[in-house]
Design a protein around this motif. Structure first.
Motif, mmCIF file in Angstrom:
data_model
loop_
_atom_site.group_PDB
_atom_site.id
_atom_site.type_symbol
_atom_site.label_atom_id
_atom_site.label_comp_id
_atom_site.label_asym_id
_atom_site.label_seq_id
_atom_site.Cartn_x
_atom_site.Cartn_y
_atom_site.Cartn_z
ATOM 1 N N LEU A 1 0.829 -1.216 0.000
ATOM 2 C CA LEU A 1 0.000 0.000 0.000
ATOM 3 C C LEU A 1 0.862 1.265 0.000
ATOM 4 C CD1 LEU A 1 -2.856 -1.039 2.435
ATOM 5 C CD2 LEU A 1 -3.079 -0.475 0.004
ATOM 6 N N LEU A 2 1.940 1.250 0.756
ATOM 7 C CA LEU A 2 2.860 2.392 0.743
ATOM 8 C C LEU A 2 3.487 2.567 -0.640
ATOM 9 C CD1 LEU A 2 4.646 2.060 4.194
ATOM 10 C CD2 LEU A 2 3.117 3.887 3.466
ATOM 11 N N ILE B 1 1.417 6.515 -7.032
ATOM 12 C CA ILE B 1 0.341 7.438 -7.413
ATOM 13 C C ILE B 1 0.848 8.881 -7.356
ATOM 14 C CG2 ILE B 1 -1.896 8.376 -6.673
ATOM 15 C CD1 ILE B 1 -2.651 5.474 -5.925
ATOM 16 N N ILE B 2 1.643 9.194 -6.349
ATOM 17 C CA ILE B 2 2.237 10.537 -6.286
ATOM 18 C C ILE B 2 3.160 10.755 -7.487
ATOM 19 C CG2 ILE B 2 3.793 12.040 -4.966
ATOM 20 C CD1 ILE B 2 2.668 10.651 -2.415
ATOM 21 N N GLY C 1 8.508 4.012 -4.532
ATOM 22 C CA GLY C 1 7.334 3.135 -4.485
ATOM 23 C C GLY C 1 7.701 1.684 -4.709
ATOM 24 N N THR D 1 1.003 4.098 -2.930
ATOM 25 C CA THR D 1 0.848 5.527 -2.615
ATOM 26 C C THR D 1 1.951 6.347 -3.274
ATOM 27 O OG1 THR D 1 -0.189 4.973 -0.502
ATOM 28 C CG2 THR D 1 0.699 7.201 -0.737
#
Length: 145
Positions: free
Chosen positions: A75-76, A82-83, A130, A79
């Motif tokens: 999940l990290l 996505i950034i 990521g 994230t």
């Protein structure tokens, strides 16, 4: 009056030289634009594609108890990806602003030109972070079992 190789050029030769310089500038601008477009596509593809792949992987391991330590790291990773995708998506806006700045013809003096490089660098950075987090989490979960 134009110059060619340090000697003055006038008349029809000056017009041909001016057209040649203009054509060369247009070609260089077109090539630069194409390079930036392809760079944007690459950044969006690696970040968005990696986030999608990690999301599919997360969905596949979600209900497995042995994958519990890995879920947070995946999940990290998603994230950060996505950034990175968001930064890739903003490169076109920064590049657009760069083309309308007063120093368009001298890129190093154009702050938007520098901002474009920073945004692209951040997109790459968030991709590496990521994927690094997902891989790091994978190695940690291997040590847990």
């Amino acid at each position: 009056m134009s110059t060619q190789n340090g000697s003055p050029v006038s008349g029809p030769d000056a017009e041909k030289l001016a057209q040649s310089d203009s054509s060369r500038a247009n070609t260089l601008t077109s090539v630069r634009n194409q390079i930036l477009i392809e760079g944007f596509k690459g950044l969006a593809l690696i970040n968005g594609g990696a986030a999608t792949a990690l999301g599919a992987f997360l969905q596949a391991i979600w209900d497995k108890p042995s994958a519990a330590p890995l879920r947070l790291w995946i999940l990290l990773g998603i994230t950060f990806l996505i950034i990175g995708t968001a930064f890739a998506a903003t490169t076109f806006l920064v590049r657009y602003k760069a083309f309308f700045h007063i120093n368009t013809e001298n890129p190093p003096q154009n702050p938007w030109w520098w901002a474009n490089w920073v945004v692209m660098g951040l997109s790459v950075f968030f991709f590496v972070m990521g994927m690094g987090l997902a891989v790091f989490g994978g190695f940690l979960s291997l040590r847990c079992y």
